[in-house]
Enzyme design. Structure first.
Site: not given
Ligand code: AQP
Length: 332
Positions: A197, A112, A200
């Site tokens: 993965k 991230k 969201k």
């Protein structure tokens, strides 16, 4: 009593990965409210670029969806992380227990932080430290089990390490938790990029099934799912054949089956995709319908969250007070 705790971040609309990897297992735990705690971890959503109004909206929606999925205030405590100050109170003590090196090793931090840098946003310090806040979320409740998807393995491991280290240094204070994972669909993959993965916030649009997607949207996404190149047929091999294996995992999760055995029943991708789409539509239908009812009565959801926060606070307070004393701070 096996106290369990788990949380969900309002960083985007909840996905099929959240549902199959975590939420439906939370619903299946038949416990008492003081044994099972589930939390919308809104502070974690502030670790990346965020829009305040969107975080508020997604926090409400996440809580409403958790209730729609079947969490009931009679059997669990559902609350919002920022409503219980004990989480941040404890996080500081755990920051004094963790090391800079172990946080920089976190895979999610590396991924991230790279995304934030690439998009020109600064990397927030909280992105580095939030696994410590997550450890506080868990340890504040004397949690024994943390039901999560496979992507949370490293973070729960950190919570264990910090509990053990704190206890060794200052005397027994925390229960040492362990993560539990679902037997199938512990890591639901993106339908367009089956080596990543299903997420969201970071996923590909058409590769991510959201819990509130309309049935036709779910069908379209599944029918367009990437299968693997070559004509290897339908076999379950997550390493060599991640696309088709992901579809088999989804079918297995919805039908309580075994993905390798299910593979034997198919000779082509089309029939498999149709069955996966049907199964997902049926699994998500009652959740969508109940969500629509609950969303029409936001005051009822707020009441559940308010009462949940009260119960959570009462459980966490003595644990965090104990930690303040054992680490060497004067009682007020
Ligand atoms: N794809 C998944 N497969 C299985 N389990 C999953 N979980 C999340 N994605 C999958 C599990 O859902 C719970 C709540 O997840 P979270 O809110 O902590 O994190 P997230 O959904 O992964 O969202 P993020 O971190 O904001 O990032 P992206 O953008 O990558 O989705 C957890 O138990 C998690 O394991």
């Amino acid at each position: 009593m096996t106290r369990i705790f788990s949380g969900i971040k309002p960083t985007g609309h909840l996905t099929l990965g959240n549902y199959l990897g975590a939420v439906r297992h939370w619903v299946a735990t038949d416990q008492r409210p003081d044994e099972a705690l589930f939390c919308v971890v809104d502070l974690h959503a502030l670790t990346i670029e965020h829009d305040p109004a969107r975080v508020r909206r997604l926090s409400r929606q996440a809580a409403t969806l958790l209730l729609a999925a079947g969490l009931s205030p009679e059997k669990c405590t559902l609350f919002v992380q920022s409503h219980v100050d004990e989480h941040t109170r404890l996080a500081y003590l755990l920051e004094c227990t963790a090391t800079d090196g172990e946080l920089r090793r976190m895979i999610q931090y590396k991924e991230k932080a790279a995304q934030a840098q690439a998009s020109g946003d600064g990397v927030r310090l909280s992105l580095l430290t939030y696994p410590v806040l997550m450890a506080a979320d868990i340890l504040a409740y004397e949690t024994k089990e943390v039901p999560v998807g496979d992507d949370q393995r490293q973070h729960v491991e950190l919570a264990r390490d910090l509990a053990v280290r704190f206890n060794q240094r200052y005397g027994h204070t925390f229960t040492v938790p362990k993560a539990t994972y679902p037997a199938v669909a512990a890591r639901v993959m993106d339908l367009q990029e089956p080596t990543s993965k299903m997420g969201k916030s970071g996923g590909t649009g058409p590769g991510v099934v959201f819990m509130l997607d309309e049935p036709e949207v779910v069908r379209k996404k599944v029918m367009r799912a990437v299968t693997d190149s070559g004509d290897g047929g339908v076999v379950y091999d997550p390493v060599e054949r991640p696309g088709v294996s992901n579809l088999l995992d989804l079918l297995a999760a919805c039908t309580d089956g075994d993905p390798a055995l299910l593979a034997e029943g198919y000779s082509g991708y089309g029939a498999l995709k149709r069955d996966v789409a049907d199964a997902l539509v049926e699994v998500l239908r009652p959740v969508r319908e109940r969500h629509a009812e609950l969303a029409a009565d936001p005051a009822a959801v707020e009441k559940v969250l308010r009462e949940g926060a009260g119960r959570a606070r009462a459980l966490a307070r003595p644990v965090v007070d104990r930690a303040y004393r054992t680490i060497g701070l004067l009682e007020p």
